[in-house]
Design an enzyme around this catalytic site. Structure first.
Site, PDB file in Angstrom:
ATOM      1  N   GLY A 248      39.669  38.874  28.793  1.00  0.00           N
ATOM      2  CA  GLY A 248      38.745  40.010  29.266  1.00  0.00           C
ATOM      3  C   GLY A 248      38.515  39.489  30.925  1.00  0.00           C
ATOM      4  O   GLY A 248      38.242  40.505  31.692  1.00  0.00           O
ATOM      5  N   ASP A 249      37.988  38.427  30.975  1.00  0.00           N
ATOM      6  CA  ASP A 249      37.855  37.925  32.384  1.00  0.00           C
ATOM      7  C   ASP A 249      39.022  38.097  33.584  1.00  0.00           C
ATOM      8  O   ASP A 249      38.769  38.554  34.542  1.00  0.00           O
ATOM      9  CB  ASP A 249      37.333  36.366  32.422  1.00  0.00           C
TER      10      ASP A 249
END
Length: 303
Positions: A248-249
């Site tokens: 996600g990052d």
């Protein structure tokens, strides 16, 4: 400039064993140590994609020095507020399964908070700041809201990727981007997101609060970007899942990297999806080669 904020960074110490015996003597076969934290992950992937950024947050002690040294050796700019106690160590033991022991982190005093707020007050409408991850127990839970209020006054774009109770007070402050996965989006509305149509419905509800862009990652079902009046859908490239940690990052970093390059929002979204997938299909964070190899596979369509 893109700034990332990691309030409780860590040294992630990873020990790999053939087998793990509780209560007995265990010897690792392989060990490694990396700086951890969602904002730091964003900074590291931005660097992989050749986009400059500055990592902000709190760091202290020998572990804080290790975090700064590691990032500086990767040519990533840092401007951490120095605190007295040591930054935390998170131990990850990988064997037949994975066991994690996460430290609590240093105490943050009011003077440290004010120094960080002074840094953020110097940002301009040309800057973006990524608020990522949890808030330490010694920092007020309203801290992201306070940062977002300052950024709104000075025109700085806010990107937030955090848990429900930290995101909700920021929604009315018109953040530039919020990136929940479908589980987190469901938690915000106390529902279960089971389809792309569900994600679109509740993503639009987030936009109704005043959020400029909403990106929803849905694992093997793809990803969505709700921007303006458009809803864009991204397919998932082929690959074998290695670890979802940092994916996600990486998606956030890829999207911001595309915008920093002046790309159309569709292409920035494609870069975000390719960076997130490249991390998911790798051990550790993605490489630029892996991102490039997946980029052309991804199809962006309008919903």
């Amino acid at each position: 400039m893109i700034y990332t904020l990691t309030l409780n960074p860590s040294v992630d110490y990873i020990m790999e064993l053939d087998s793990f015996q509780k209560g007995g003597l265990n010897r690792s076969e392989k060990e490694s140590a990396f700086p951890g934290g969602k904002g730091i992950n964003v900074s590291r992937v931005l660097h992989v994609l050749n986009v400059e950024c500055v990592a902000l947050g709190f760091a202290g002690g020998f572990t804080g020095e290790y975090i700064k040294q590691f990032l500086n050796e990767e040519k990533i700019q840092t401007d951490f507020v120095e605190v007295e106690e040591a930054s935390r160590i998170n131990v990850k033991v990988k064997s037949d399964d994975e066991t994690e022991i996460n430290g609590s982190g240093p105490s943050i005093r009011e003077e440290h908070i004010q120094k960080l707020l002074q840094q953020i007050s110097s940002l301009t409408e040309e800057d973006m700041i990524v608020l990522a991850g949890s808030i330490p127990g010694s920092v007020p839970k309203s801290f992201y809201q306070e940062i977002a209020e300052r950024c709104k006054e000075q025109g700085t774009k806010v990107i937030i990727d955090a848990e429900k109770n930290l995101i909700q007070p920021v929604l009315s402050l018109n953040p530039f981007l919020i990136k929940p996965n479908h589980h987190e989006l469901g938690e915000m509305f106390d529902v279960k997101i089971e389809s792309v149509d569900d994600a679109i419905h509740y993503g639009k509800k987030l936009k109704d609060y005043g959020v400029e862009n909403v990106m929803v990652s849905m694992a093997e079902k793809g990803a969505l970007l709700l921007t303006g009046k458009e809803v864009l859908y991204s397919s998932v490239p082929s690959g074998e899942l290695q670890s979802s940690v940092g994916a996600g990052d990486s998606t956030v970093a890829g999207f911001l990297a595309g915008l920093a390059r002046g790309w159309r929002i569709e292409d920035a979204f494609r870069l975000g999806t390719s960076a997130g997938s490249a991390t998911a299909y790798s051990i550790g964070l993605c490489s630029s080669e892996k991102v490039e190899s997946l980029f052309e596979e991804i199809q962006i369509t309008k919903k």
